[in-house]
Design a protein around this motif. Structure first.
Motif, PDB file in Angstrom:
ATOM      1  N   ASN A 179     -10.658  17.619  16.845  1.00 59.97           N
ATOM      2  CA  ASN A 179     -10.076  16.927  17.941  1.00 59.97           C
ATOM      3  C   ASN A 179     -10.034  15.216  17.904  1.00 59.97           C
ATOM      4  O   ASN A 179      -9.615  14.510  18.492  1.00 59.97           O
ATOM      5  N   LEU A 180     -10.413  14.854  16.533  1.00 66.09           N
ATOM      6  CA  LEU A 180     -10.300  13.572  16.240  1.00 66.09           C
ATOM      7  C   LEU A 180      -9.123  13.341  15.565  1.00 66.09           C
ATOM      8  O   LEU A 180      -8.791  14.424  14.566  1.00 66.09           O
ATOM      9  N   PRO A 181      -8.374  12.156  15.193  1.00 67.63           N
ATOM     10  CA  PRO A 181      -7.395  12.053  14.323  1.00 67.63           C
ATOM     11  C   PRO A 181      -7.763  11.855  13.055  1.00 67.63           C
ATOM     12  O   PRO A 181      -8.928  11.936  12.692  1.00 67.63           O
ATOM     13  N   GLU A 182      -6.831  12.449  12.214  1.00 64.73           N
ATOM     14  CA  GLU A 182      -7.060  12.453  10.531  1.00 64.73           C
ATOM     15  C   GLU A 182      -7.274  10.942  10.137  1.00 64.73           C
ATOM     16  O   GLU A 182      -6.566  10.091  10.912  1.00 64.73           O
ATOM     17  N   VAL A 183      -8.221  10.789   9.216  1.00 61.93           N
ATOM     18  CA  VAL A 183      -8.434   9.264   8.722  1.00 61.93           C
ATOM     19  C   VAL A 183      -7.521   9.265   7.638  1.00 61.93           C
ATOM     20  O   VAL A 183      -7.533  10.011   6.747  1.00 61.93           O
ATOM     21  N   ARG A 184      -6.545   8.239   7.429  1.00 62.88           N
ATOM     22  CA  ARG A 184      -5.745   8.052   6.431  1.00 62.88           C
ATOM     23  C   ARG A 184      -6.259   7.204   5.129  1.00 62.88           C
ATOM     24  O   ARG A 184      -7.142   6.354   5.513  1.00 62.88           O
ATOM     25  N   VAL A 185      -5.948   7.473   3.896  1.00 65.52           N
ATOM     26  CA  VAL A 185      -6.618   6.618   2.914  1.00 65.52           C
ATOM     27  C   VAL A 185      -5.349   6.044   2.069  1.00 65.52           C
ATOM     28  O   VAL A 185      -4.125   6.794   1.591  1.00 65.52           O
ATOM     29  N   TYR A 186      -5.271   4.749   2.017  1.00 64.76           N
ATOM     30  CA  TYR A 186      -4.358   4.087   1.376  1.00 64.76           C
ATOM     31  C   TYR A 186      -4.757   3.397  -0.096  1.00 64.76           C
ATOM     32  O   TYR A 186      -5.818   2.843  -0.380  1.00 64.76           O
ATOM     33  N   GLN A 216       0.725  -1.312   0.072  1.00 61.49           N
ATOM     34  CA  GLN A 216       0.019  -0.064   0.007  1.00 61.49           C
ATOM     35  C   GLN A 216       0.767   1.175   0.104  1.00 61.49           C
ATOM     36  O   GLN A 216       1.993   1.316   0.533  1.00 61.49           O
ATOM     37  N   ARG A 217       0.239   2.330  -0.778  1.00 61.31           N
ATOM     38  CA  ARG A 217       1.072   3.668  -0.688  1.00 61.31           C
ATOM     39  C   ARG A 217      -0.117   4.604   0.189  1.00 61.31           C
ATOM     40  O   ARG A 217      -1.103   4.447  -0.288  1.00 61.31           O
ATOM     41  N   LEU A 218       0.348   5.565   0.791  1.00 65.03           N
ATOM     42  CA  LEU A 218      -0.397   6.545   1.563  1.00 65.03           C
ATOM     43  C   LEU A 218      -0.938   7.619   0.346  1.00 65.03           C
ATOM     44  O   LEU A 218       0.133   8.261   0.092  1.00 65.03           O
ATOM     45  N   LEU A 219      -2.122   7.916   0.076  1.00 68.45           N
ATOM     46  CA  LEU A 219      -2.596   8.861  -0.566  1.00 68.45           C
ATOM     47  C   LEU A 219      -2.707  10.211   0.090  1.00 68.45           C
ATOM     48  O   LEU A 219      -2.244  11.321  -0.149  1.00 68.45           O
ATOM     49  N   GLY A 220      -3.349  10.254   1.181  1.00 69.25           N
ATOM     50  CA  GLY A 220      -3.584  11.384   2.153  1.00 69.25           C
ATOM     51  C   GLY A 220      -4.265  11.080   3.318  1.00 69.25           C
ATOM     52  O   GLY A 220      -4.783  10.049   3.724  1.00 69.25           O
ATOM     53  N   SER A 221      -4.807  12.191   3.716  1.00 64.65           N
ATOM     54  CA  SER A 221      -5.770  11.982   5.095  1.00 64.65           C
ATOM     55  C   SER A 221      -6.949  12.859   4.953  1.00 64.65           C
ATOM     56  O   SER A 221      -6.681  14.101   4.093  1.00 64.65           O
ATOM     57  N   TYR A 222      -7.808  12.861   5.896  1.00 61.22           N
ATOM     58  CA  TYR A 222      -9.001  13.787   5.882  1.00 61.22           C
ATOM     59  C   TYR A 222      -9.643  13.701   7.333  1.00 61.22           C
ATOM     60  O   TYR A 222      -9.426  12.977   8.064  1.00 61.22           O
ATOM     61  N   ARG A 223     -10.461  14.668   7.485  1.00 61.03           N
ATOM     62  CA  ARG A 223     -11.195  14.723   8.925  1.00 61.03           C
ATOM     63  C   ARG A 223     -12.478  14.468   8.778  1.00 61.03           C
ATOM     64  O   ARG A 223     -13.232  14.286   7.648  1.00 61.03           O
ATOM     65  N   LEU A 224     -12.874  14.113  10.192  1.00 63.27           N
ATOM     66  CA  LEU A 224     -14.582  13.616  10.356  1.00 63.27           C
ATOM     67  C   LEU A 224     -15.355  15.010  10.821  1.00 63.27           C
ATOM     68  O   LEU A 224     -14.877  15.786  11.125  1.00 63.27           O
ATOM     69  N   SER A 225     -16.522  14.781  10.475  1.00 65.04           N
ATOM     70  CA  SER A 225     -17.549  15.769  10.858  1.00 65.04           C
ATOM     71  C   SER A 225     -18.889  15.182  11.475  1.00 65.04           C
ATOM     72  O   SER A 225     -19.167  14.184  11.221  1.00 65.04           O
ATOM     73  N   LEU A 226     -19.347  15.835  12.514  1.00 62.99           N
ATOM     74  CA  LEU A 226     -20.685  15.553  13.134  1.00 62.99           C
ATOM     75  C   LEU A 226     -21.577  16.282  12.172  1.00 62.99           C
ATOM     76  O   LEU A 226     -21.408  17.215  11.855  1.00 62.99           O
ATOM     77  N   VAL A 227     -22.569  15.613  11.989  1.00 61.06           N
ATOM     78  CA  VAL A 227     -23.722  15.851  11.060  1.00 61.06           C
ATOM     79  C   VAL A 227     -24.987  15.476  11.702  1.00 61.06           C
ATOM     80  O   VAL A 227     -25.273  14.413  12.442  1.00 61.06           O
ATOM     81  N   TYR A 228     -25.937  16.301  11.889  1.00 60.06           N
ATOM     82  CA  TYR A 228     -27.244  16.080  12.503  1.00 60.06           C
ATOM     83  C   TYR A 228     -28.282  17.239  12.085  1.00 60.06           C
ATOM     84  O   TYR A 228     -28.088  18.247  11.208  1.00 60.06           O
ATOM     85  N   PRO A 229     -29.524  16.851  12.332  1.00 58.66           N
ATOM     86  CA  PRO A 229     -30.513  17.672  11.720  1.00 58.66           C
ATOM     87  C   PRO A 229     -30.537  18.964  11.905  1.00 58.66           C
ATOM     88  O   PRO A 229     -30.385  19.507  13.174  1.00 58.66           O
ATOM     89  N   ARG A 230     -30.564  20.064  11.051  1.00 57.08           N
ATOM     90  CA  ARG A 230     -30.425  21.206  11.482  1.00 57.08           C
ATOM     91  C   ARG A 230     -31.459  22.123  12.569  1.00 57.08           C
ATOM     92  O   ARG A 230     -31.383  22.861  13.341  1.00 57.08           O
TER      93      ARG A 230
END
Length: 309
Positions: free
Chosen positions: A260-267, A158-172
């Motif tokens: 405040n959550l770790p980044e999620v890596r994508v491989y 595997q090769r690491l492509l990059g990473s992203y963040r997570l978000s809380l989503v809820y009804p407005r």
């Protein structure tokens, strides 16, 4: 005795041929450490040393057993691999790729558009799952996998492509957004919508919400982020999904980026013998061009072969 994979044999062969781990790593598009690990694993399976190295020395020396194995492989292995490569290039009319549903649904159309400009006749077969991807590559059911998991398996490099963040989503309609640190307390007593058991993002979300001993019991579980988000749009509960699933300001959903959550890596992974296949190399390049920067944060340190664990 454990089965010997072609990947381990090929790595040993190139190390012996080049006289160094670094030379083999360049030839096979591996990291230095991966090449060394492959040889050590082969030695464990064969229950004997094949290569001798000295502290600080750049070159290696074959043991008598290692020399015997190299002589057995040379030059037949080169001929076999060349024939196998030609057979695959002539016969492969489809590229079978596995990835989580959300990555394909939200991110992959642009990658696919670019890829098909060069391979318009090739069928692109997609398996939309998060789990069992490594096993599917190993048993020949998939050629490539894009995953949020690092397998640590030499058969599926595997090769690491990059990473992203997570978000809380809820009804407005639920009102003002909580601060990221307050989300676990805010979530108690509210319906939680998430992914099927075993998926990477479900595990991350459950660990986060379960801090301080809180019991986390999902109300609804689905296969991917598009389904999760749809449930949130209908007011059925809240969820934690990739930040890129939010397409700007949305009328029915509010979101909070969870810094405040770790980044999620994508491989990006593939069967070892397909790493240099033109379609696999092109797909990796297209993923870099379309995803790294616009969507994914680039790898830190500049080494795609070494995920920072």
């Amino acid at each position: 005795m454990a089965k010997i994979s072609l990947t381990l044999i090929q790595t040993f062969y190139q190390v012996a041929r080049h006289g160094s781990f670094s030379g083999a790593a360049r030839e096979l598009n591996l990291s230095y450490q991966s090449a060394a690990n492959h040889v050590r694993r082969l030695e464990q399976i064969l229950n004997g040393r094949l290569i001798e190295t000295e502290q600080g020395a750049k070159r290696i020396a074959l043991t008598p057993r290692g020399r015997a194995l190299y002589n057995l492989l040379h030059p037949e292995l080169d001929i076999m691999l060349e024939r196998l490569t030609k057979l695959i290039e002539n016969q492969r009319s489809a590229l079978r790729v596995g990835m989580p549903q959300a990555i394909f649904f939200y991110l992959f159309p642009k990658v696919l558009t670019r890829f098909r400009e060069e391979f318009p006749e090739m069928e692109f077969a997609v398996y939309e799952r998060d789990t069992v991807l490594a096993e599917l590559v190993k048993n020949g059911s998939l050629d490539v996998c894009i995953s949020e998991r690092y397998f640590g398996d030499p058969v599926v490099p595997q090769r690491l492509l990059g990473s992203y963040r997570l978000s809380l989503v809820y009804p407005r309609a639920w009102g003002a957004a909580p601060a990221p640190a307050e989300v676990p307390a805010w979530a108690r007593g509210r319906a939680f919508i998430t992914y099927e058991p075993g998926q990477t993002l479900r595990n991350l979300a459950v660990d986060f919400l379960g801090r301080d001993g809180a019991q986390v019991q999902p109300a609804i579980s689905t296969s991917g982020s598009s389904s999760v988000k749809r449930c949130v749009e209908e007011g059925l509960g809240f969820s934690i999904i990739p930040s890129w699933c939010m397409q700007g300001e949305e009328a029915a959903i509010a979101s909070v980026r969870l810094t405040n959550l770790p980044e999620v890596r994508v491989y990006f992974g593939s069967a070892g013998f397909l790493q240099k296949h033109p379609s696999v190399q092109r797909l990796f390049a297209d993923c870099q061009a379309e995803l790294v920067g616009p969507v994914l944060e680039p790898p830190r340190g500049g080494d795609l072969a070494h995920p920072a664990l």
